[in-house]
Design an enzyme around this catalytic site. Sequence first.
Site, PDB file in Angstrom:
ATOM      1  N   GLU A 269       0.830  -1.210   0.000  1.00 10.96           N
ATOM      2  CA  GLU A 269       0.000   0.000   0.000  1.00 10.96           C
ATOM      3  C   GLU A 269       0.863   1.259   0.000  1.00 10.96           C
ATOM      4  O   GLU A 269       0.554   2.241  -0.668  1.00 10.96           O
ATOM      5  CB  GLU A 269      -0.925   0.014   1.220  1.00 10.96           C
ATOM      6  N   HIS A 272       2.080   2.010  -3.398  1.00 11.58           N
ATOM      7  CA  HIS A 272       1.011   2.653  -4.168  1.00 11.58           C
ATOM      8  C   HIS A 272       0.944   4.142  -3.857  1.00 11.58           C
ATOM      9  O   HIS A 272       0.984   4.972  -4.755  1.00 11.58           O
ATOM     10  CB  HIS A 272      -0.348   2.041  -3.817  1.00 11.58           C
ATOM     11  N   HIS A 352      -0.940  -2.438 -10.851  1.00 10.71           N
ATOM     12  CA  HIS A 352      -0.229  -3.657 -10.455  1.00 10.71           C
ATOM     13  C   HIS A 352       0.520  -4.226 -11.647  1.00 10.71           C
ATOM     14  O   HIS A 352       0.130  -4.009 -12.783  1.00 10.71           O
ATOM     15  CB  HIS A 352      -1.222  -4.710  -9.946  1.00 10.71           C
TER      16      HIS A 352
HETATM   17 ZN   LIG Z   1      -2.453  -2.831  -4.858  1.00 10.34          ZN
END
Ligand SMILES: [Zn+2]
Length: 633
Positions: A269, A272, A352
Site C-alpha cells: 500500500e 502505491h 499492479h
Molecule cells: Zn495494490
Amino acid sequence: MHSLARGKPMVLPPTWRLWVGMLFVVVSEQRCIFDEVQAQAKVVQAAPTELRLLQAMNRVGRMASAERRMKLGKPALSTLASPQPIRIRLWIVKESGNLSGNEKERMEAVVEEAVRVVSSLLSVNRVKGPLLLSRDINKYCKFLWKNSSTANYNRCGRANSNYRTETCLDVTIPDDHLDGCDIYMSADSPQRTELRPKGSGLPDTDFLLYLHIQSTDKCRAEPGVLAYAAHCRTDAQGRPLAGVVVICRDRLTGATYKRQAAVQTVIHELFHVLGFSKELFHTWRDCSSTSQADGSGCSHRGKVTHADQSGQMRIFTPSVISALQKHLGSTDPELGGPLENLDAPLGRVSSHWESRVLQGSIMTAVLGDSTTVRIDPVTLAALQDTGWYIVDLSRAQSLVWGDGEGGTFGSLSTCQNKSTFFCSGSGFGCHFLHLHKGACQTDQYLEGCRVYKPFKNGSECWKKEDMGQSDEEDSGGEIFGFDSRCFFSNLTRQSQSQFLSFSSSVKGRCYRHRCTGQNRYQIQVSGSEWMDCPAGGSIQIEGYLGSVSCPDRRLCLYPDISPPSDHIPSSITSAPSEKLTSIQTPTQLPHTATKASFIIVAVCLLSAVLVSFKRCCSFRIRIHTFTDDHSDP
Ligand SMILES: [Zn+2]
Ligand SMILES: *[C@@H]1O[C@H](CO)[C@@H](O)[C@H](O)[C@H]1NC(C)=O
Ligand SMILES: *[C@@H]1O[C@H](CO)[C@@H](O)[C@H](O)[C@H]1NC(C)=O
Ligand SMILES: *[C@@H]1O[C@H](CO)[C@@H](O)[C@H](O)[C@H]1NC(C)=O
Ligand SMILES: *[C@@H]1O[C@H](CO)[C@@H](O)[C@H](O)[C@H]1NC(C)=O
Ligand SMILES: *[C@@H]1O[C@H](CO)[C@@H](O)[C@H](O)[C@H]1NC(C)=O
C-alpha cells in the site's frame, strides 16, 4: 486508491471440505470493488494556484539562496541538500481506539516495520521545516477570481460557509497539519482576511501516513478486503506528501493475522501511495538530464504507459525497461513493465504488475504466501522512475520467477508449454522457489496460465511441523526441516511397493538439500546418504523405486531465497542453508517413521479428491486497485 483483499479461511470438519472448496471457487471469483469505491472515494490534491505559487516561491527562494551562496563564494551544488532516507510519519487515527492494547501494539509494530523497510529503500529531497498540507481551495472557497490579468487571479474571493474540515479519504485531517487559507475581498487588492490559521505542521516529515484501523463499510462490502490506501496530497512536483492506509480490523487483527503478510500488505500500500499508482504515472518526472541534487531540473515524463503490439499495457520508463531486460535476459528495447490488465478496462492501466510476468513481486495484484513475496528490482526501478526518489536498487530481492526466460516470457501464447515456471493440468509439484510443495492452479489474474501454488496447509518443506500434516501415508522418503526444499519426485520405498499395484506418480516432495556451489547441490532422502543432484538431471536413491528431479537454476543460486529466519533452528546460528557454503559433514538424521500399511485404492482416491479441493483454497491475498476521482475544480 487501492485495496487489498484476502480470501477468508474457514475451518470445517473433513467431510465439509468438498463444500469449502466449492465455496472458495465462488468466493475467489467475486467481482472487484473497483467501480463502487471509485465512485465513493475522493482524492483532494493541492490546488494548482497554490502549486504555482509554491513553485514560484521555491524558485525565488532558490535564486535567493544561490545568490547568497555566490556571495559567500561557495559552489552551489555542494550546499544543496542531497536526497536522504524518506521520513514517513505515522499518524494513528483516533477512531482506531477500539482495538485492544495488544492488537494496537501489534498493528503499530507491523506498520513501523513496513515504514522502516520503505525508508531504507527510498531517499527524497527532504521537506524543509515542518510539513504543512494545503487545504483544498475547491472546498473552502465559493468562488475564485478568474480574471487572469488581476493580482488575485485564482485566489479565493468568497469563503464557502459550509466549509468545516479537510479529509484524507475517510480520515479527518487535524487542523494542526494544515496550512492556513485566506479570502481576497477584491480582484486586485492584496487585502485579505484569514479564513483558517496556519497549523504548526509536522517536523521531520517527508510523508504523512494516516493509519486507520477499523471495520469500515468498504471492509464489510467485500469479504476479502484486507486493507486499502490512497494518497491525498502532493507537493509542487507532484510527489505524494500524505496518504491514508485503512487496515480492515477484523481481517488483520483476528485469528487470520499473519505478521509477515501484514507487513507486506502495508509495504504494498505504501508503494502505491508513494507513486506506484495509475493516478500518478502521468505525473512521474524525468530527472536524467539534471545535475541538480534537489531535483529542480526535472521535467515531466508525460504519458509513460502505452499498449504493446499484443495490447498489453506497459510502463515505458528507462529504469523499468533496463531492470526487466536484465531480469528476463532480453535486449528488446521495447520491454516495458507489463501492467495487470484484468482490473482495467481495455486500453486502460491498473496499478499492479502483470502477474504472469512478475509473479511473486510485491506489486502484483495477488500476493501469495509471505515467504514467496519479493521486493523485486522492477518494482524498485519503477519507484526510481517516478523522479521523486533515489532508490537503493542494490537492495532489491531476487524475483527468480522468469529469470533469464526472454522477452516473451509470461505471454498467454507461451505460458502453456514453453517454460518450466508454468505448469499444465492440475497435478502436484513444487512452487518455483522450491520452498513449498504446490498444486498446479490458475487464478483470474493468470488468465488460464497455471502455476504451482503452495497449499494452505502443510506445504512448507522448511517447517518441521508440516511433517505430520502430510495428508497421505507417505512412502516417498520426505524430510521436513529448515534446509529441506521441494523436489519433483516419484520415489517409493521398495519395501512398500509390493502393496501398490500402480506406480507412484510424480509430485512435489520435501527432501533436505545442501549447496556445494553455484547451482550445485546434494540432497538427502529419509534413510539415504547425501547424494549429488545434478541440476537439470535426475537421480535414483538406494532403497527406493522411481527418481528425484534436480531443478536447474532454482537452488543454490539466489542467496536471498531462504525460509523465514525465525524458523532457523537453534542449532544453526549463522548462515542460512541457501548460502553457498562448503560441504558440511553429513549428519545422521532421524529416519522418518514410515507408516507402512494397507492402502485401499478407493480411500486413496477419495482423499486425493478432498485434498485437491482443500488445496484450491490456498491462502492468498487479493489486491484490487481502483481510482479515486479527483475533486473537480
Ligand atoms: Zn495494490
Ligand atoms: C468496539 O468493539 C466492540 C467489541 O469488541 C464492539 O461491540 C463495538 O461495537 C466496537 N465499537 C466501535 C465504536 O466500533
Ligand atoms: C480583467 O481585469 C482587467 C484589469 O483589472 C480589466 O481591465 C479587464 O476588463 C478584466 N476583464 C474582464 C473580462 O473582466
Ligand atoms: C505450444 O502451444 C502453442 C499454443 O498453445 C502451440 O501452437 C505450440 O505448437 C505448442 N508448442 C509445443 C512445443 O508444444
Ligand atoms: C491447518 O493446520 C492447522 C494446524 O495443524 C489446523 O489447526 C487447521 O485445522 C488446518 N486447516 C485446514 C484447513 O486443514
Ligand atoms: C517415475 O517417473 C518416471 C518418469 O515419469 C517413470 O519413468 C518411472 O516409471 C516412475 N517410477 C515409478 C516407480 O513410479
